[in-house]
Write a protein that holds these residues in place. Structure first.
Motif, PDB file in Angstrom:
ATOM      1  N   LEU A  46     -27.580 -35.600  94.157  1.00  0.00           N
ATOM      2  CA  LEU A  46     -26.811 -36.764  94.602  1.00  0.00           C
ATOM      3  C   LEU A  46     -25.492 -36.856  93.837  1.00  0.00           C
ATOM      4  CD1 LEU A  46     -26.412 -39.349  96.189  1.00  0.00           C
ATOM      5  CD2 LEU A  46     -27.870 -40.541  94.539  1.00  0.00           C
ATOM      6  N   LEU A  47     -25.524 -36.670  92.527  1.00  0.00           N
ATOM      7  CA  LEU A  47     -24.290 -36.708  91.751  1.00  0.00           C
ATOM      8  C   LEU A  47     -23.349 -35.572  92.136  1.00  0.00           C
ATOM      9  CD1 LEU A  47     -25.673 -38.918  90.127  1.00  0.00           C
ATOM     10  CD2 LEU A  47     -24.902 -37.784  88.033  1.00  0.00           C
ATOM     11  N   MET A  48     -23.918 -34.398  92.405  1.00  0.00           N
ATOM     12  CA  MET A  48     -23.084 -33.261  92.812  1.00  0.00           C
ATOM     13  C   MET A  48     -22.423 -33.526  94.164  1.00  0.00           C
ATOM     14  SD  MET A  48     -23.363 -30.713  90.502  1.00  0.00           S
ATOM     15  CE  MET A  48     -23.483 -29.063  91.185  1.00  0.00           C
ATOM     16  N   ALA A  49     -23.145 -34.172  95.068  1.00  0.00           N
ATOM     17  CA  ALA A  49     -22.574 -34.495  96.381  1.00  0.00           C
ATOM     18  C   ALA A  49     -21.504 -35.572  96.248  1.00  0.00           C
ATOM     19  CB  ALA A  49     -23.672 -34.949  97.338  1.00  0.00           C
ATOM     20  N   LEU A  50     -21.754 -36.577  95.413  1.00  0.00           N
ATOM     21  CA  LEU A  50     -20.762 -37.619  95.203  1.00  0.00           C
ATOM     22  C   LEU A  50     -19.470 -37.045  94.618  1.00  0.00           C
ATOM     23  CD1 LEU A  50     -22.994 -40.493  93.739  1.00  0.00           C
ATOM     24  CD2 LEU A  50     -21.885 -40.463  95.975  1.00  0.00           C
TER      25      LEU A  50
END
Length: 239
Positions: A46-50
Motif C-alpha cells: 500500500l505504501l509503495m502504491a501510494l
C-alpha cells in the motif's frame, strides 16, 4: 484539513492479482495515522502504491487536491508525498551530511536544512562525517527521516520504523516524529508492527487484513478496546 486521500486503491505486483484492494484512506494535516495489520496483509505494498513505486490497478490518489498519476514516483514527491522505506534507502558510501544535502534542492538552503535536522536529531551532529553505512540502526533511521523532511513533504509515509531498533530508540524517534508532525503540519502514515507503541503516538489508526482495510477509528478508541484490534487481526467478529 485533508492532505492525502485515496479512493478505491487497488495494486499489486502481478496484474489481476492485487495485494491491496479497494482501499479508501484519508490523512489529515498535523496527524499521525498508524497502519496496522498482520504480516503479509499488504501494508508495504500500500505504501509503495501510494508513493508511485508500484503502479495502481485501480483507484485514485490526491495530495492537497492534486491527482497523482499511477506509477509516477517523481510526480508523487513533487506533489508533496515522500516515503521512508523499511530499508531506509540511504547512500551508504556517502556521509551523513552528504545524504542530508542531497535532499535539499537549493544550495543556499543546504546549511540551514542540515541545521534544522540536527535540532530534531542532535545525535547525528557528531556523525556528520561518517558514512551512512557505518551508522547504527537508530542513527540510520534518524537520517532517513531527516532526509525525507528536507524534501518539504506534506505527507510522510514511514514503513516499519522500529525494524532492528531497541525500544528506547524507537520511543525517542517516535517522540521526535510527533514534534515534526506538529511543527511541519505533516500528515504521517506510519506502518508499525509494535501495536501499542503505534497507538500510543498516533491520532488515528487503520487495520489492513488480506489487502482490505477492515477497521478505522481514532487511536484512542483502539487503545480503550484492545479486543477490537485482536479480532481484526484474527478476522473474527468481536464478541
Amino acid at each position: 484539513m485533508t492532505t492525502m486521500e485515496c479512493r478505491g486503491l487497488t495494486a499489486g505486483y502481478i496484474r489481476e492479482r492485487p495485494c491491496v484492494r479497494d482501499v479508501d484512506l484519508s490523512l489529515a494535516a498535523g496527524e499521525i495515522t498508524c497502519l496496522l495489520g498482520p504480516n503479509g496483509a499488504g501494508k508495504t505494498t500500500l505504501l509503495m502504491a501510494l508513493s508511485g513505486l508500484v503502479p495502481r490497478d485501480g483507484g485514485e490518489i490526491r495530495v492537497a487536491g492534486h491527482a497523482i498519476g499511477s506509477g509516477r514516483p517523481r510526480e508523487t514527491v513533487r506533489a508533496g508525498m515522500v516515503l521512508v522505506p523499511d530499508d531506509r534507502a540511504l547512500f551508504r558510501q556517502l556521509s551523513t551530511k552528504q545524504n542530508l544535502q542531497l535532499a535539499v534542492a537549493q544550495r543556499a538552503r543546504r546549511r540551514a536544512g542540515v541545521e534544522q535536522i540536527l535540532e530534531y536529531f542532535p545525535a547525528l551532529e557528531k556523525r556528520l562525517g561518517v558514512p551512512a553505512g557505518r551508522l547504527s540502526g537508530g542513527e540510520q533511521q534518524m537520517l532517513a527521516i531527516g532526509r525525507a523532511i528536507l524534501q518539504r513533504p506534506k505527507v510522510l509515509l514511514i514503513d516499519e520504523l522500529s525494524t532492528g531498533l531497541a525500544p528506547v530508540i524507537v520511543t525517542e524517534i517516535l517522540d521526535v516524529l510527533r514534534a515534526l508532525t506538529i511543527d511541519e503540519n505533516l500528515s504521517v502514515l506510519l506502518v508499525e508492527q509494535h501495536v501499542h507503541l503505534a497507538l500510543g503516538i498516533a491520532d488515528r489508526a487503520a487495520i489492513l487484513v488480506h489487502g482490505h482495510i477492515v477497521d478505522q477509528d481514532t487511536a484512542s478508541a483502539f487503545r480503550e478496546d484492545p479486543a477490537r484490534v485482536e479480532c481484526a487481526y484474527l478476522g473474527v467478529a468481536q464478541p
